[in-house]
Scaffold this active site. Structure first.
Site, short mmCIF file in Angstrom:
data_model
loop_
_atom_site.label_atom_id
_atom_site.label_comp_id
_atom_site.label_asym_id
_atom_site.label_seq_id
_atom_site.Cartn_x
_atom_site.Cartn_y
_atom_site.Cartn_z
N ASP A 139 41.83 42.78 40.05
CA ASP A 139 40.81 42.44 40.64
C ASP A 139 39.82 41.95 39.52
OD1 ASP A 139 39.09 42.51 43.32
OD2 ASP A 139 37.59 43.18 41.71
N ASN A 147 30.10 33.58 41.57
CA ASN A 147 30.12 32.54 42.94
C ASN A 147 28.83 32.52 43.06
OD1 ASN A 147 32.66 31.83 43.61
ND2 ASN A 147 32.84 33.71 44.89
N HIS A 152 30.70 28.52 44.60
CA HIS A 152 32.17 28.81 44.93
C HIS A 152 33.15 27.67 44.23
CE1 HIS A 152 31.27 31.84 47.92
NE2 HIS A 152 30.26 31.02 48.40
N ASP A 156 36.32 29.14 42.40
CA ASP A 156 38.04 28.69 42.70
C ASP A 156 38.69 28.21 41.35
OD1 ASP A 156 37.54 29.17 45.64
OD2 ASP A 156 37.22 26.97 45.87
N GLU A 182 39.83 37.73 45.53
CA GLU A 182 39.94 37.80 44.05
C GLU A 182 40.75 38.60 43.62
OE1 GLU A 182 36.10 40.16 44.73
OE2 GLU A 182 37.34 38.49 45.60
#
Length: 267
Positions: A139, A147, A152, A156, A182
């Site tokens: 994780d 973010n 975002h 990404d 994630e």
């Protein structure tokens, strides 16, 4: 020969036209023979013309047939090329659909569907042959903050870079995929927990060295990981739960670290 024939014909014509030969007993049969000869020559000439015309017509028909056959061949070649392109297109489309059904569109890693299929097969292999395998759950630490602070799009990009590192650092027999958001899962066949921890430590260090550019800032990324070795009598879902629990222990321990299911159960 032609000159000889012409000379003979001239002599016969001259003889038949000569009035002094009117009483010659050979004049009448010669005239009849000469008339038959001319009639036969005309017939032969006519037959020759007909034969020439027929041969010309046959040649034209042959040429016409050849042209039609060539045209049909060209059409068949065109259809074959179209068919080949269509088959190639369908093959590429099927490959793209297969890829889309088994791989994550953002990272290019295996998606949850493919991971589950491989987990089922490894579990069946474990039951039949008692071959070990381990699962690691990863994780991204503080991903929501990344973010929120940078958007975002950068999030990404971070996931894409992490996927690149994961794909480069895991072993050839391992399968890494995006489990969701994630979170990533690594399936490690023929691997016990201690060997899996060595692989994950290398992965963790490589990701820690990542630096994602965000305008003038450089964003560092770390991961936490939980590892579980599949045990007799467990389902693959139970092994995943053990890896999840170990991941929670790693996060509670300060993040950017690993934890295995054996040690986490005693914490």
């Amino acid at each position: 020969m032609k000159q000889l024939n012409q000379s003979l014909e001239a002599r016969i014509t001259e003889l038949l036209d000569d009035p002094t030969q009117q009483d010659n007993p050979l004049r009448e049969p010669l005239g009849s023979l000469w008339a038959n000869h001319q009639d036969l020559a005309r017939r032969i000439d006519r037959i020759s013309h007909i034969s020439d015309a027929y041969q010309s017509m046959a040649k034209l028909q042959e040429q016409s047939l050849t042209e039609r056959l060539n045209k049909q061949l060209r059409q068949l070649e065109k259809v074959a090329r179209i068919s080949d392109r269509y088959q190639n297109m369908m093959r590429d489309l099927n490959e793209a659909l297969r890829e889309a059904s088994t791989h994550d569109s953002l990272t290019g890693l295996a998606n949850r569907r493919l991971l589950v299929e491989r987990l089922k097969k490894e579990t069946e292999r474990f039951i039949r042959y008692q071959r070990p395998f381990s699962i690691a759950m990863l994780d991204v630490d503080h991903f929501k903050s990344i973010n929120d602070q940078y958007g975002h799009e950068l999030g990404d990009s971070a996931l894409t870079e992490i996927a690149r590192v994961l794909d480069a650092e895991i072993r050839e027999q391992d399968l890494c995929g995006r489990w969701g958001g994630e979170e990533f899962l690594i399936l490690m066949p023929e691997t016990r927990a201690d060997a899996a921890a060595q692989v994950l430590e290398r992965v963790r260090g490589a990701i820690q060295r990542l630096a994602i550019r965000a305008q003038t800032d450089s964003v560092s990324i770390t991961i936490s990981a939980g590892i579980a070795e599949h045990q007799p009598g467990e389902s693959y879902s139970e092994t995943i739960n053990q890896a999840d629990h170990a991941l929670l222990v790693a996060k509670r321990g300060g993040r950017n670290q690993l934890s295995t299911a054996r040690t986490s159960l005693t914490d």
